[in-house]
Write an enzyme that holds these catalytic residues in place. Structure first.
Site, PDB file in Angstrom:
ATOM      1  N   TYR A 170     -14.238 -12.919 -21.049  1.00 36.18           N
ATOM      2  CA  TYR A 170     -14.019 -14.169 -21.777  1.00 36.18           C
ATOM      3  C   TYR A 170     -13.407 -15.275 -20.920  1.00 36.18           C
ATOM      4  O   TYR A 170     -12.961 -16.297 -21.440  1.00 36.18           O
ATOM      5  CB  TYR A 170     -13.204 -13.907 -23.055  1.00 36.18           C
ATOM      6  N   ASP A 199     -16.193  -6.618 -16.299  1.00 38.71           N
ATOM      7  CA  ASP A 199     -17.223  -6.644 -17.351  1.00 38.71           C
ATOM      8  C   ASP A 199     -18.596  -6.958 -16.740  1.00 38.71           C
ATOM      9  O   ASP A 199     -18.793  -6.865 -15.512  1.00 38.71           O
ATOM     10  CB  ASP A 199     -16.811  -7.644 -18.451  1.00 38.71           C
ATOM     11  N   ASP A 200     -19.528  -7.284 -17.564  1.00 39.64           N
ATOM     12  CA  ASP A 200     -20.914  -7.608 -17.215  1.00 39.64           C
ATOM     13  C   ASP A 200     -20.974  -8.593 -16.041  1.00 39.64           C
ATOM     14  O   ASP A 200     -20.242  -9.588 -16.045  1.00 39.64           O
ATOM     15  CB  ASP A 200     -21.544  -8.228 -18.473  1.00 39.64           C
ATOM     16  N   ASP A 307     -21.532  -0.417 -23.517  1.00 41.39           N
ATOM     17  CA  ASP A 307     -21.884  -1.518 -24.424  1.00 41.39           C
ATOM     18  C   ASP A 307     -23.352  -1.428 -24.851  1.00 41.39           C
ATOM     19  O   ASP A 307     -24.158  -0.743 -24.205  1.00 41.39           O
ATOM     20  CB  ASP A 307     -21.618  -2.829 -23.675  1.00 41.39           C
ATOM     21  N   ARG A 363     -15.127  -0.892 -30.346  1.00 39.82           N
ATOM     22  CA  ARG A 363     -15.047  -2.282 -30.812  1.00 39.82           C
ATOM     23  C   ARG A 363     -15.410  -2.294 -32.279  1.00 39.82           C
ATOM     24  O   ARG A 363     -16.415  -1.724 -32.678  1.00 39.82           O
ATOM     25  CB  ARG A 363     -16.024  -3.132 -30.029  1.00 39.82           C
ATOM     26  N   ASP A 367     -17.908 -10.279 -31.035  1.00 39.30           N
ATOM     27  CA  ASP A 367     -17.062 -10.879 -30.006  1.00 39.30           C
ATOM     28  C   ASP A 367     -16.205 -11.992 -30.596  1.00 39.30           C
ATOM     29  O   ASP A 367     -16.664 -12.762 -31.434  1.00 39.30           O
ATOM     30  CB  ASP A 367     -17.924 -11.506 -28.901  1.00 39.30           C
TER      31      ASP A 367
HETATM   32  C1  9PG Z   1     -21.257  -8.629 -21.873  1.00 38.70           C
HETATM   33  C2  9PG Z   1     -20.684  -8.767 -23.272  1.00 38.70           C
HETATM   34  C3  9PG Z   1     -19.193  -8.419 -23.350  1.00 38.70           C
HETATM   35  C4  9PG Z   1     -18.759  -8.421 -24.798  1.00 38.70           C
HETATM   36  C5  9PG Z   1     -19.638  -7.474 -25.597  1.00 38.70           C
HETATM   37  C6  9PG Z   1     -21.075  -7.903 -25.468  1.00 38.70           C
HETATM   38  O1  9PG Z   1     -27.039 -11.167 -27.272  1.00 38.70           O
HETATM   39  N1  9PG Z   1     -26.101 -10.881 -28.022  1.00 38.70           N
HETATM   40  O2  9PG Z   1     -26.210 -11.010 -29.225  1.00 38.70           O
HETATM   41  C7  9PG Z   1     -24.867 -10.413 -27.520  1.00 38.70           C
HETATM   42  C8  9PG Z   1     -23.978  -9.750 -28.346  1.00 38.70           C
HETATM   43  C9  9PG Z   1     -22.756  -9.323 -27.835  1.00 38.70           C
HETATM   44  C10 9PG Z   1     -22.446  -9.561 -26.527  1.00 38.70           C
HETATM   45  C11 9PG Z   1     -23.332 -10.220 -25.695  1.00 38.70           C
HETATM   46  C12 9PG Z   1     -24.557 -10.646 -26.199  1.00 38.70           C
HETATM   47  O3  9PG Z   1     -21.228  -9.172 -26.047  1.00 38.70           O
HETATM   48  O4  9PG Z   1     -19.276  -7.421 -26.935  1.00 38.70           O
HETATM   49  O5  9PG Z   1     -17.408  -8.039 -24.909  1.00 38.70           O
HETATM   50  O6  9PG Z   1     -18.968  -7.151 -22.781  1.00 38.70           O
HETATM   51  O7  9PG Z   1     -21.474  -7.927 -24.104  1.00 38.70           O
HETATM   52  O8  9PG Z   1     -22.592  -9.009 -21.850  1.00 38.70           O
END
Ligand code: 9PG
Length: 498
Positions: A170, A199-200, A307, A363, A367
């Site tokens: 974040y 993270d990602d 995730d 979780r 988010d």
């Molecule tokens: C990393 C993130 C973070 C975050 C997770 C998750 O496309 N979407 O709808 C979507 C939903 C959730 C999201 C990302 C995209 O967040 O919850 O904390 O790790 O992935 O990509």
């Protein structure tokens, strides 16, 4: 089907099930793939439990119109597609009806299953001929009794996680780099986190879990650097996904989960393209997953945020006709066996019930975000799963009954004013929820905090406050009384019914 009139907490509840109800303390269990229980009085609200972490979970008015999600906009990241397309209000695993006389709960004592509101009754259906739990009484008590019964079936890991995490998402989103994370480690300067979670953004691609180009020294070197700073290294992976542009999808098309026509199942859209799911009912896929999970642990990461793992339980044509939640369970048990008992596993975007007993924490909402609410998202997409602090709090608060079973992660709190549109009061609500959850996390970096905010973060990480539940979504936190009821109960911002 047999019909029974059963006495529960002094009230007569009409039950339809395959066989006779079996007493279980103050509750009752039923068997079958279709069961119906009728609330003994007038009803006001239906507890709709979302399938996975991000899926909307709230008390809703059973008369409230179902928000029609245009099929073209249906997001596999939001909810279980079969429930999202159902005619009425349908939730996953557990549901309840609340009235002035009490709350009637129906929950599966297993992995899958749906619970629908059907007039004054709850209707449970499951692909497996499951066992169901029914209780009537005060809301708090029936959910606590269900959690207890569920733990006896699915297990629970102990001691429950109580942790403090710095998470890169974040602040940096996918923009993390080795020098940027080194700078953060320098700047954190002893702030009392337990885990520093990458993270990602570190990986080559979603599905290709090798070190990406922005981490030239490699992931083992970063883990050592994190440990040297005094933190446990944490790493994000989406183990059951393969992005359509990944090497894994191109080189192993036979690993992708497919539907009856042989087409890859739609697992959502993100990172600029369609997502595919791995078919975790195949042993070759589990061997592959075990390989990169083992790599992450060998690199030195002892906290894994796994995730988008709903991908392991999407509807599809699986080897041997394995039921989708059973396939998911087998896959996560394999991951647990791979990492052992000491690595912390956090589930995210995860089907909730089948994760209990295997993951240390999950979780429990969508988010958070630097903004409380973006009303046009809810209005036009009719989704409560997009990043918005308001719905992250609302869904998480409705999942706190899980606390005796699994760590509850409500996502990160904010202390910063820069790059953050939350008011002080909104920041406080999110911070307090992390206290209740005993999962205190933030992505704030010292470079964006003023001296006062940094002090507040330092105090938050080291405080020792007592948290007591007062029931009805109210808590005593230290000397303060905190009420999550108003946020939990506020109706979502949908378009006026048309
Ligand atoms: C990393 C993130 C973070 C975050 C997770 C998750 O496309 N979407 O709808 C979507 C939903 C959730 C999201 C990302 C995209 O967040 O919850 O904390 O790790 O992935 O990509």
């Amino acid at each position: 089907m047999e019909e029974h009139a059963y006495d529960l907490a002094g009230r007569t509840v009409a039950i339809r099930a395959a066989g006779p109800p079996v007493a279980d303390g103050d509750a009752v269990t039923l068997d079958g793939s279709l069961v119906t229980v009728e609330h003994p009085g007038p009803i006001e609200a239906f507890y709709r439990h979302g399938w996975q972490s991000w899926s909307q979970t709230r008390w809703l008015d059973p008369e409230e119109a179902r928000q029609p999600v245009p099929v073209a906009d249906l997001r596999a990241v939001d909810d279980d597609v079969p429930s999202a397309l159902a005619d009425g209000h349908v939730g996953a695993g557990v549901g309840a009806l609340r009235g002035p006389d009490g709350t009637l709960l129906l929950g599966v004592l297993g992995l899958g299953g749906e619970v629908a509101a059907d007039g004054g009754a709850l209707r449970g259906t499951s692909e497996a001929a499951d066992r169901w739990f029914v209780a009537f009484g005060p809301e708090h008590e029936v959910f606590a009794a269900y959690a207890d019964a569920l733990g006896a079936v699915l297990g629970r890991r102990g001691p429950l996680l109580d942790t403090r995490v710095w998470c890169s998402w974040y602040s940096f989103y996918t923009g993390i780099t080795e020098p940027a994370l080194h700078d953060v480690l320098d700047d954190l300067d002893g702030l009392a986190f337990d885990v520093f979670q990458v993270d990602d953004g570190w990986q080559q691609h979603v599905g290709d879990w090798q070190t990406g180009g922005d981490f030239p020294s490699g992931m083992p070197a970063l883990a050592s650097r994190i440990r040297d700073a005094g933190y446990e290294p944490g790493l994000w992976l989406a183990p059951f996904l393969a992005h359509s542009a990944s090497r894994t999808a191109a080189e192993h098309p036979q690993w992708l989960l497919r539907d009856d026509t042989g087409e890859p199942v739609n697992a959502g859209w993100n990172w600029g393209g369609p997502l595919y799911a791995l078919d975790v009912s195949q042993d070759a896929v589990l061997d592959h997953v075990e390989g990169f999970i083992r790599d992450a642990v060998d690199w030195g990461y002892s906290y894994l945020k796994l995730d988008f793992i709903y991908a392991g339980a999407l509807p599809g044509a699986r080897a041997g006709g394995l039921e989708r939640h059973a396939a998911y369970r087998r896959a996560i048990e394999r991951i647990r066996a791979t990492v052992g008992e000491d690595v912390v596993l956090l589930a995210c975007g995860a089907p909730v019930l089948p994760s209990i007993g295997v993951f240390d924490a999950i979780r429990v909402g969508p988010d958070v975000s630097e903004i409380w609410e973006i009303p046009h998202i809810t209005r036009y997409l009719r989704s409560l799963s997009h990043p918005q602090a308001r719905y992250a709090v609302a869904t998480s608060v409705h999942r706190l009954w899980l606390q005796p079973l699994i760590g509850t992660d409500p996502d990160v709190a904010y202390f910063r004013t820069r790059y953050c549109l939350l008011t002080d009061a909104q920041k406080r609500i999110v911070q307090d929820l992390t206290r209740v959850c005993r999962f205190r996390a933030t992505s704030d970096i010292p470079a964006t905090l003023d001296a006062h905010e940094r002090d507040a973060l330092a105090a938050y990480l080291t405080e020792d406050v007592e948290v007591t539940s007062l029931g009805d979504y109210r808590y005593r936190i230290g000397g303060r009384e905190v009420d999550f009821g108003p946020v939990a109960a506020e109706p979502p911002t949908f378009l006026p019914s048309d």
